[in-house]
Design an enzyme around this catalytic site. Structure first.
Site, PDB file in Angstrom:
ATOM      1  N   GLN A 146       1.178   7.045  -5.312  1.00  0.00           N
ATOM      2  CA  GLN A 146       1.844   7.848  -6.343  1.00  0.00           C
ATOM      3  C   GLN A 146       2.636   7.006  -7.349  1.00  0.00           C
ATOM      4  OE1 GLN A 146       1.273  11.143  -6.350  1.00  0.00           O
ATOM      5  NE2 GLN A 146       0.248  11.193  -4.375  1.00  0.00           N
ATOM      6  N   ASP A 149      -9.192   6.772  -2.109  1.00  0.00           N
ATOM      7  CA  ASP A 149      -8.021   7.191  -2.874  1.00  0.00           C
ATOM      8  C   ASP A 149      -8.537   7.793  -4.180  1.00  0.00           C
ATOM      9  OD1 ASP A 149      -8.824   5.035  -4.425  1.00  0.00           O
ATOM     10  OD2 ASP A 149      -6.845   4.086  -4.493  1.00  0.00           O
ATOM     11  N   GLU A 159       0.822  -1.209   0.000  1.00  0.00           N
ATOM     12  CA  GLU A 159       0.000   0.000   0.000  1.00  0.00           C
ATOM     13  C   GLU A 159       0.862   1.267   0.000  1.00  0.00           C
ATOM     14  OE1 GLU A 159      -3.081   0.468  -0.541  1.00  0.00           O
ATOM     15  OE2 GLU A 159      -3.675  -1.635  -0.556  1.00  0.00           O
ATOM     16  N   TYR A 213      -6.314   6.675   4.685  1.00  0.00           N
ATOM     17  CA  TYR A 213      -6.379   5.688   3.606  1.00  0.00           C
ATOM     18  C   TYR A 213      -5.561   4.438   3.934  1.00  0.00           C
ATOM     19  CZ  TYR A 213      -5.302   3.050  -0.491  1.00  0.00           C
ATOM     20  OH  TYR A 213      -5.119   1.993  -1.338  1.00  0.00           O
ATOM     21  N   TYR A 228       9.444   9.928  -3.789  1.00  0.00           N
ATOM     22  CA  TYR A 228       8.765  10.256  -2.532  1.00  0.00           C
ATOM     23  C   TYR A 228       9.401   9.472  -1.378  1.00  0.00           C
ATOM     24  CZ  TYR A 228       5.298  12.152  -5.759  1.00  0.00           C
ATOM     25  OH  TYR A 228       4.686  12.854  -6.758  1.00  0.00           O
ATOM     26  N   CYS A 233     -17.864   1.697 -19.542  1.00  0.00           N
ATOM     27  CA  CYS A 233     -19.116   1.509 -18.808  1.00  0.00           C
ATOM     28  C   CYS A 233     -19.842   0.226 -19.195  1.00  0.00           C
ATOM     29  CB  CYS A 233     -20.025   2.719 -19.016  1.00  0.00           C
ATOM     30  SG  CYS A 233     -19.310   4.258 -18.381  1.00  0.00           S
TER      31      CYS A 233
END
Length: 350
Positions: free
Chosen positions: A40, A136, A35, A118, A80, A196
């Site tokens: 990102q 998210d 997770e 989250y 990050y 869809c």
């Protein structure tokens, strides 16, 4: 009683879920790692990192004991880097205060570094089937379309999104339901060109009924700032000079080549000489442009002008400065831009 929406979505997920390595386990440690990596970062990019990480740090004790530089080196390329530092700090707390077991209580987990709403909801619902919702980017988009909420997909809509999720969250199988929401957003209810006709829950979707699924949410306008920088490659007797960034701030604790931004009134060569003199206190015997590298960050597009810098005086080593043999570069975590430079240097020389 399980809502019709939850029943339909969960059944679809169980039949259509991608076979991903972190979905083959209920181990909260492995779910937690996946997770954090997935924040990102795309699923396809995460898979090899996750598998290498679990080989290197198979459990929370191994992670807690590992030196931070080893962890950052394993994380290199994911970006990050504060995510990796939070993993390390949380692992140490889990080992020291929770008998090396990830707690199942939301209030306890939320106090761990890197565990926001989250991550807490995702890890605890998947690993322990705790009745917790998640929001998210994928979930936000799915629910905005279901409720036909207009506007950009930002956090100001999360109160309405959460209110809806709490009405459809099942009593059991919460982890499968939450993963189903994320999977639906990733594979079917995509940001562009939603499929869809393949959506299992289209009958619940107001945007689909109104024919506005392509218009909801409104696309965000991203402003990308251009930055020009210069990089000095200093080589001496087959070794290359790198230095460590400060332990706080942008790209903390990572290693890089000397250099910096090109000011508005400077040529790249002038900026190169100024930056190296400011950082290292040395002057050039000669300089030569090697190549340019472009790298993208979330809000920046950086052009790196890479130069060979032959100094008059050799820079002495210290704790935050190293002369490396080419084979040792993989031991030192570097920002992605610097890693690209390393790859290009040795590609040219091979």
């Amino acid at each position: 009683m399980t809502s019709p929406f939850a029943k339909t979505l969960t059944a679809w997920y169980l039949n259509n879920a991608r076979d991903l390595p972190w979905r083959r386990t209920k181990d909260p440690y492995k779910i937690w790692i996946s997770e954090i990596m997935l924040q990102q970062t795309t699923v396809s990019a995460v898979i090899p990192y996750f598998e290498k990480w679990i080989q290197k740090f198979p459990d929370v004790q191994t992670l807690a004991r590992a030196p931070i530089q080893e962890i950052l080196a394993q994380w290199q390329g994911l970006g990050y880097y504060n995510r990796a530092r939070n993993l390390h700090r949380s692992a140490q707390i889990i080992v020291d205060e929770h008998e090396s077991r990830i707690p199942s209580g939301p209030d306890i987990v939320r106090k761990l570094p890197g565990f926001g709403p989250y991550t807490t909801g995702a890890v605890l619902s998947i690993a322990f089937d705790k009745k917790l919702s998640i929001i998210d980017a994928n979930v936000r988009r799915v629910v905005m379309r279901i409720l036909s909420i207009e506007g950009e997909a930002d956090t100001k809509h999360d109160k309405r999104v959460l209110e809806y999720l709490l009405t459809v969250l099942p009593e059991k199988g919460v982890g499968d339901f939450n993963q189903g929401l994320m999977e639906l957003g990733a594979l079917v209810c995509r940001s562009k060109e939603p499929v869809c006709v393949q959506c299992p829950v289209s009958k619940f979707c107001l945007a689909y009924k109104e024919g506005r699924q392509e218009l909801i949410p409104t696309p965000k306008k991203r402003i990308v700032k251009d930055i020009n920088a210069v990089i000095a490659v200093i080589e001496h007797k087959g070794k290359y000079f790198i230095q460590k960034r400060p332990s706080k701030g942008l790209l903390a604790d990572l290693w890089e080549f000397p250099g910096g931004k090109i000011e508005a009134d400077e040529t790249p060569k002038e900026a190169l000489i100024r930056e190296v003199q400011e950082e290292l206190g040395i002057s050039p015997k000669s300089v030569k442009h090697l190549f340019d590298v472009q790298h993208f960050y979330t809000q920046f597009r950086v052009k790196l002008s890479v130069w060979r810098f032959d100094p008059i005086d050799i820079v002495p080593t210290r704790k935050d400065r190293k002369w490396l043999n080419p084979i040792d570069f993989n031991k030192y975590p570097m920002p992605s831009g610097s890693a690209k430079i390393v790859e290009k240097i040795f590609k040219k020389s091979s």
